[in-house]
Design a protein around this motif. Structure first.
Motif, PDB file in Angstrom:
ATOM      1  N   PRO A   2       0.728  -0.973   0.036  1.00  0.00           N
ATOM      2  CA  PRO A   2      -0.104  -0.053   0.303  1.00  0.00           C
ATOM      3  C   PRO A   2       1.031   1.517  -0.139  1.00  0.00           C
ATOM      4  O   PRO A   2       1.819   1.073  -0.068  1.00  0.00           O
ATOM      5  CB  PRO A   2      -0.752  -0.522   1.489  1.00  0.00           C
ATOM      6  CG  PRO A   2       0.003  -1.351   1.642  1.00  0.00           C
ATOM      7  CD  PRO A   2       0.483  -1.614   1.639  1.00  0.00           C
ATOM      8  N   GLU A   3       0.073   2.336  -0.409  1.00  0.00           N
ATOM      9  CA  GLU A   3       0.424   3.406  -0.794  1.00  0.00           C
ATOM     10  C   GLU A   3       0.853   4.182   0.840  1.00  0.00           C
ATOM     11  O   GLU A   3       0.312   3.625   1.568  1.00  0.00           O
ATOM     12  CB  GLU A   3       0.295   4.813  -1.712  1.00  0.00           C
ATOM     13  CG  GLU A   3       0.072   4.679  -2.985  1.00  0.00           C
ATOM     14  CD  GLU A   3       1.033   4.620  -3.728  1.00  0.00           C
ATOM     15  OE1 GLU A   3       1.377   6.348  -2.638  1.00  0.00           O
ATOM     16  OE2 GLU A   3       1.740   4.363  -4.391  1.00  0.00           O
ATOM     17  N   PRO A   4       2.284   4.772   1.166  1.00  0.00           N
ATOM     18  CA  PRO A   4       2.709   5.440   2.467  1.00  0.00           C
ATOM     19  C   PRO A   4       1.904   6.769   2.768  1.00  0.00           C
ATOM     20  O   PRO A   4       1.317   7.150   1.914  1.00  0.00           O
ATOM     21  CB  PRO A   4       3.885   6.042   2.478  1.00  0.00           C
ATOM     22  CG  PRO A   4       4.616   5.816   1.085  1.00  0.00           C
ATOM     23  CD  PRO A   4       3.690   4.699   0.437  1.00  0.00           C
ATOM     24  N   ALA A   5       1.424   7.088   3.683  1.00  0.00           N
ATOM     25  CA  ALA A   5       0.276   7.518   4.316  1.00  0.00           C
ATOM     26  C   ALA A   5       1.146   8.718   4.238  1.00  0.00           C
ATOM     27  O   ALA A   5       1.980   9.519   4.149  1.00  0.00           O
ATOM     28  CB  ALA A   5      -0.126   7.748   5.827  1.00  0.00           C
ATOM     29  N   GLN A   6       0.568   9.911   3.640  1.00  0.00           N
ATOM     30  CA  GLN A   6       1.330  11.387   3.673  1.00  0.00           C
ATOM     31  C   GLN A   6       0.727  12.409   4.532  1.00  0.00           C
ATOM     32  O   GLN A   6      -0.071  12.322   5.135  1.00  0.00           O
ATOM     33  CB  GLN A   6       0.552  12.209   2.630  1.00  0.00           C
ATOM     34  CG  GLN A   6       0.927  11.168   0.751  1.00  0.00           C
ATOM     35  CD  GLN A   6       2.361  10.935   1.148  1.00  0.00           C
ATOM     36  OE1 GLN A   6       3.180  12.773   1.039  1.00  0.00           O
ATOM     37  NE2 GLN A   6       2.893  10.104   0.443  1.00  0.00           N
ATOM     38  N   ALA A   8      -0.383  15.790   6.987  1.00  0.00           N
ATOM     39  CA  ALA A   8      -1.291  16.599   6.688  1.00  0.00           C
ATOM     40  C   ALA A   8      -2.042  17.264   7.252  1.00  0.00           C
ATOM     41  O   ALA A   8      -1.208  17.314   8.755  1.00  0.00           O
ATOM     42  CB  ALA A   8      -2.651  15.365   6.528  1.00  0.00           C
ATOM     43  N   ARG A  32      -9.269   8.551   9.878  1.00  0.00           N
ATOM     44  CA  ARG A  32      -9.037   7.736   9.076  1.00  0.00           C
ATOM     45  C   ARG A  32      -8.636   8.890   7.287  1.00  0.00           C
ATOM     46  O   ARG A  32      -8.300   8.174   6.373  1.00  0.00           O
ATOM     47  CB  ARG A  32      -9.998   6.662   9.162  1.00  0.00           C
ATOM     48  CG  ARG A  32      -9.887   5.554  10.104  1.00  0.00           C
ATOM     49  CD  ARG A  32     -11.132   4.675   9.341  1.00  0.00           C
ATOM     50  NE  ARG A  32     -11.043   3.399   9.734  1.00  0.00           N
ATOM     51  CZ  ARG A  32     -11.711   3.293  11.010  1.00  0.00           C
ATOM     52  NH1 ARG A  32     -12.027   3.884  11.493  1.00  0.00           N
ATOM     53  NH2 ARG A  32     -11.040   1.765  12.114  1.00  0.00           N
ATOM     54  N   ARG A  33      -9.290   9.983   7.456  1.00  0.00           N
ATOM     55  CA  ARG A  33      -9.614   9.853   6.314  1.00  0.00           C
ATOM     56  C   ARG A  33      -8.363  11.003   5.834  1.00  0.00           C
ATOM     57  O   ARG A  33      -7.746  11.099   4.808  1.00  0.00           O
ATOM     58  CB  ARG A  33     -10.658  11.646   6.744  1.00  0.00           C
ATOM     59  CG  ARG A  33     -10.536  12.524   5.094  1.00  0.00           C
ATOM     60  CD  ARG A  33     -11.763  13.173   5.549  1.00  0.00           C
ATOM     61  NE  ARG A  33     -13.433  12.804   5.377  1.00  0.00           N
ATOM     62  CZ  ARG A  33     -14.656  12.985   6.240  1.00  0.00           C
ATOM     63  NH1 ARG A  33     -14.584  14.400   6.900  1.00  0.00           N
ATOM     64  NH2 ARG A  33     -15.446  12.097   6.005  1.00  0.00           N
ATOM     65  N   CYS A  34      -7.736  11.791   6.654  1.00  0.00           N
ATOM     66  CA  CYS A  34      -6.358  12.290   6.499  1.00  0.00           C
ATOM     67  C   CYS A  34      -5.516  11.313   5.988  1.00  0.00           C
ATOM     68  O   CYS A  34      -3.860  11.395   6.097  1.00  0.00           O
ATOM     69  CB  CYS A  34      -5.824  13.347   7.369  1.00  0.00           C
ATOM     70  SG  CYS A  34      -5.206  12.942   9.395  1.00  0.00           S
ATOM     71  N   GLY A  35      -5.680   9.742   6.935  1.00  0.00           N
ATOM     72  CA  GLY A  35      -5.114   8.456   6.905  1.00  0.00           C
ATOM     73  C   GLY A  35      -3.957   8.099   7.798  1.00  0.00           C
ATOM     74  O   GLY A  35      -3.217   6.230   8.148  1.00  0.00           O
ATOM     75  N   SER A  36      -4.785   8.440   8.931  1.00  0.00           N
ATOM     76  CA  SER A  36      -4.333   8.203  10.626  1.00  0.00           C
ATOM     77  C   SER A  36      -5.179   6.694  10.138  1.00  0.00           C
ATOM     78  O   SER A  36      -6.585   5.937  10.210  1.00  0.00           O
ATOM     79  CB  SER A  36      -4.784   9.139  11.852  1.00  0.00           C
ATOM     80  OG  SER A  36      -4.551   8.265  12.406  1.00  0.00           O
ATOM     81  N   THR A  37      -4.314   5.292  11.273  1.00  0.00           N
ATOM     82  CA  THR A  37      -4.399   4.530  11.308  1.00  0.00           C
ATOM     83  C   THR A  37      -4.510   3.704  12.429  1.00  0.00           C
ATOM     84  O   THR A  37      -4.577   2.986  13.033  1.00  0.00           O
ATOM     85  CB  THR A  37      -3.554   3.318  10.514  1.00  0.00           C
ATOM     86  OG1 THR A  37      -2.155   3.517  11.123  1.00  0.00           O
ATOM     87  CG2 THR A  37      -3.748   3.217   8.982  1.00  0.00           C
TER      88      THR A  37
END
Length: 138
Positions: A2-6, A8, A32-37
């Motif tokens: 998967p693409e790494p989170a960017q 924000a 989650r919307r900004c990529g947090s896991t």
């Protein structure tokens, strides 16, 4: 792979806000919307006299007062908080925040998981924090 989170930059004034009723409004920030896991956070603003209902979460929560003064009711004990005072609340501990002043109050909250839930003590109803954020509006 998967693409790494960017990274924000989140500007609360430009984000949607959820009216929680009773004079409280929440602006989700890291979600989650900004990529947090692994975590979520946001700001809740309270009008003078506003309070949210007694509730608990399935994870740890930390809350910092970023404007005004608050009463944090944690496990039946009321604590008076000033700006910058910060709480840490373990999972499954009933709590709520109250603005007993005549001035606005704001808190910055962080949940230890993106899968955080809120269970209202009065009704036993459990909802995901994500579901609450789904009702955000301009």
């Amino acid at each position: 792979m998967p693409e790494p989170a960017q990274p924000a930059i989140l500007r609360p004034a430009e984000l949607k806000t959820n009216d929680r009723g009773g004079g409280a409004r929440t602006t989700p920030l890291v979600t989650r919307r900004c990529g947090s896991t692994s975590m979520i956070n946001g700001i809740t603003a309270f009008d003078p006299g506003a309070a949210i209902g007694l509730h608990m979460h399935n994870c740890e929560e930390s809350v910092m007062v970023i404007e005004g003064e608050a009463i944090a009711e944690i496990d039946g004990v009321q604590h008076h908080l000033a700006t910058s005072d910060t709480t840490w609340i373990p999972a499954n501990v009933p709590h709520r925040f109250i603005n007993a002043s005549d001035r606005p109050m704001r808190i910055f909250w962080t949940y230890a998981t993106v899968d955080a839930t809120r269970t209202m003590i009065a009704t036993g109803e459990t909802r995901t924090i994500d579901a609450e954020h789904g009702h955000a509006r301009d």
